[in-house]
Design a protein around this motif. Structure first.
Motif, PDB file in Angstrom:
ATOM      1  N   UNK A  43       0.849  -1.190   0.000  1.00  0.00           N
ATOM      2  CA  UNK A  43       0.000   0.000   0.000  1.00  0.00           C
ATOM      3  C   UNK A  43       0.888   1.244   0.000  1.00  0.00           C
ATOM      4  N   UNK A  44       0.399   2.301  -0.661  1.00  0.00           N
ATOM      5  CA  UNK A  44       1.140   3.568  -0.700  1.00  0.00           C
ATOM      6  C   UNK A  44       0.191   4.702  -0.348  1.00  0.00           C
ATOM      7  N   UNK A  45       0.761   5.816   0.121  1.00  0.00           N
ATOM      8  CA  UNK A  45      -0.064   6.980   0.453  1.00  0.00           C
ATOM      9  C   UNK A  45      -0.111   7.948  -0.721  1.00  0.00           C
ATOM     10  N   UNK A  46      -0.597   9.184  -0.461  1.00  0.00           N
ATOM     11  CA  UNK A  46      -0.767  10.166  -1.539  1.00  0.00           C
ATOM     12  C   UNK A  46       0.550  10.538  -2.206  1.00  0.00           C
ATOM     13  N   UNK A  47       1.635  10.450  -1.457  1.00  0.00           N
ATOM     14  CA  UNK A  47       2.947  10.782  -2.019  1.00  0.00           C
ATOM     15  C   UNK A  47       3.666   9.544  -2.578  1.00  0.00           C
ATOM     16  N   UNK A  48       2.897   8.457  -2.742  1.00  0.00           N
ATOM     17  CA  UNK A  48       3.444   7.191  -3.261  1.00  0.00           C
ATOM     18  C   UNK A  48       4.477   6.579  -2.331  1.00  0.00           C
TER      19      UNK A  48
END
Length: 636
Positions: free
Chosen positions: A436-441
């Motif tokens: 999984x990654x967040x908005x900033x990858x």
């Protein structure tokens, strides 16, 4: 071809031969009878007409002779009437072509009617003056023969069909025990040893069925003995007999595996509990009372974690207990801690408890030291459960709802794949690992995400998204088989099962290249619900795999009910396998049992050549780990 089909074929052939022979015999008999009738008819006509002509033949009145012949010929029952003088000179020649309407030519060709030509001599007194030849017309006879053949065909056909139906039903009844024996033979191959309850009346078949039942009973005894012995040896090596928890060796192996997992920031929570005053209790009331307190404490601990079936429990030594909760963050203890404090206060003696969070890459000594420190805090606070603070967790993730919603809406799920290979290094299938990654990858901790999803009831939504992405990968990669590990709580849900079956029904070809994985703890916890899932998966062509097998000290019998296609041995048994004879014995016995039900055994977390060599010697079917191949995209 089955025996039933062969016997049906033989029955059909015999009845068909009887039908055809009866039909042909009747037609031929009718044919002979009609030819005799035609012969008799023409002979009678020749005799009658000869007498009539004898009275007028001497007058040589040709007109009278023709009139007499025509009176007979015009009836239409004769093919020809020919009158010759004694020297061969024709006097009257009458011929009528044979006309047959409404009768197939093939029938006439198969069953021709050949009416004989009858001849009579005509006398004038004592002198023979002429000869006459008469042949009957077979047209009407053909019509009668065709009608008779049609009626015989219909009546015989009805008897033929009734005989076939009756024979089919009788064969079904007679051979029903054979079908039961066939099913029983397949069931025995799957280690289902239930007897055949229906005994046939035929002595020969009854003897065979009774022999089958005796064989099944003997095989069941052998299988049960091997299973019980393997379970007993495993319990002696890895289980605390008093509480049914894992022992210290099992705990250390499990914790070491979690810390060395290499599965995208694997993390979880480990807890330690100490029953105070056990020695004094033992001295004052005896060991039986002390054991009663220990068993009572073990039951309270298990009840407190009943909503978290992935938890593993251990009794380390004396009065010390431990629990390991993979893919769990400290935040989930907010739900457990009040209930746990209340349960521990109900114990007859004080119990100190502590929890710390572990992270992949830590050392066992470091985690155990943190536990000891937290136990000291618990004792100082009147044996209240002490939880180590996790500042990173508290400050980095304040809104798990928002984080997981963002992952689902924006599809921030990345899949990597780790191959499982056989002894020839051929890929059996790929295990799907989720990132999984967040908005900033930036990568997120996988364990934290699954733990938070479980806490806020988003596990099923997450599993659906991952499942759909795996199906999409299968569409794009037509040559691979993928496994996907889904939560037991999701797989046990009827709505989620309906979702899976609906998707697989639309993608029937993909189903044959899909393996659903569920952990052993979940399989035991949701066993009844998972049986329905297994039936649906088998029907669609998808496979089932039990992950982390061996973490629960349960009977092997549930394997028979689920009949998984794969068993993945928990890495705690594989770690330093070459050094542990108990692990080798367990693995060897498990391979024998699994192969008996046509289940392949996979050894995961293979990290050294010695582990791989030992697993191969024990006839393990598949191998997974960093020594075999690291996780990555399918292109690699």
């Amino acid at each position: 071809m089955s025996l039933f089909a062969r016997l049906n074929g033989m029955l059909f052939g015999v009845i068909l031969m009887c039908f055809l022979s009866n039909l042909i015999t009747n037609i031929q008999e009718s044919q002979n009878y009609l030819e005799e009738q035609l012969d008799s008819h023409s002979q009678d006509a020749a005799t009658s007409l000869g007498l009539s002509l004898s009275n007028i033949i001497g007058l040589e009145d040709i007109a009278m002779i023709e009139t007499t012949v025509n009176s007979i010929f015009d009836s239409g029952y004769y093919h020809s009437i020919k009158l010759y003088k004694i020297d061969g000179t024709p006097l009257v020649i009458r011929e009528y072509p044979t006309q047959v309407e409404g009768i197939p030519n093939w029938f006439i060709a198969l069953f021709p009617l050949n009416p004989p030509t009858n001849q009579t001599e005509i006398n004038d007194g004592w002198r023979i003056v002429a000869t006459m030849k008469i042949q009957s017309n077979p047209g009407l006879a053909y019509y009668q023969l065709w009608q008779m053949a049609s009626n015989t065909f219909i009546s015989s056909g009805i008897i033929f069909v009734l005989a076939l139906i009756t024979g089919w039903f009788l064969l079904r009844i007679i051979l029903r025990p054979l079908n039961a024996m066939e099913e029983k033979a397949n069931a025995i191959a799957d280690k289902d040893f239930s007897p055949i309850t229906m005994l046939p009346k035929a002595r020969e078949l009854r003897v065979v069925v009774e022999a089958f039942n005796r064989m099944a009973a003997a095989l069941k005894r052998n299988f049960d003995e091997v299973s019980i012995y393997a379970e007993k040896m495993r319990q002696q090596a890895f289980m605390d007999i008093l509480t049914g928890f894992g022992n210290k060796r099992s705990f250390m192996s499990k914790l070491a595996l979690e810390l060395e997992s290499k599965k995208s920031g694997n993390s979880g929570v480990v807890g330690l509990f100490q029953l105070q005053g056990l020695q004094a209790l033992n001295e004052k009331h005896g060991y039986q009372e002390a054991d009663r307190h220990l068993k009572a404490l073990s039951m309270k601990l298990k009840q407190s974690f009943s909503e978290h079936p992935q938890s593993s429990f251990f009794r380390l030594q004396g009065a010390e207990f431990a629990v390991i909760m993979p893919n769990t963050d400290i935040g989930i203890l907010e739900q457990i801690q009040p209930l746990l404090n209340q349960a521990l206060k109900q114990a007859d003696t004080d119990v100190a408890g502590a929890f710390v969070r572990y992270q992949e890459g830590q050392q066992c000594g470091e985690v155990l030291a943190q536990l000891d420190n937290q136990i000291s805090h618990s004792l100082q606070n009147g044996c209240q459960v002490s939880v180590a603070s996790d500042e990173r967790q508290a400050t980095q993730r304040t809104d798990w709802h928002g984080v997981i919603d963002n992952i689902l809406v924006n599809q921030r799920i990345h899949l990597v794949f780790q191959p499982i290979t056989d002894k020839n290094k051929q890929v059996l299938y790929y295990e799907t690992l989720t990132r999984f990654v967040d908005e900033q990858a930036k990568p997120l901790n996988t364990g934290d995400i699954f733990s938070a999803a479980n806490r806020i009831n988003q596990t099923m939504a997450l599993d659906k998204a991952i499942f759909l992405q795996v199906l999409n990968t299968l569409k794009q990669s037509s040559q691979v088989t993928l496994s996907i590990n889904l939560a037991g709580s999701s797989l046990a849900d009827e709505a989620f099962q309906a979702f899976i079956f609906s998707e697989l029904k639309q993608e029937e070809k993909l189903a044959k290249r899909l393996i659903i994985e569920v952990s052993e703890t979940s399989a035991n916890h949701f066993l009844v619900a998972l049986k329905a899932l297994v039936a649906g998966l088998k029907q669609s062509g998808a496979a089932l795999s039990i992950d982390r097998f061996g973490t629960s000290f349960t009977s092997f019998s549930y394997i028979q009910s689920l009949k998984p296609d794969y068993l993945k041995i928990d890495g705690s048994y594989i770690r330093q396998l070459e050094q542990h004879k108990d692990n080798q014995f367990f693995l060897k016995t498990l391979v024998q049992i699994a192969h008996g039900i046509d289940t392949k055994v996979i050894a995961e977390h293979i990290e050294t050549q010695a582990e791989l060599d030992t697993a191969q010697e024990l006839l393990v079917d598949g191998f997974q780990g960093y020594l075999v191949a690291k996780p990555g995209p399918l292109a690699n």
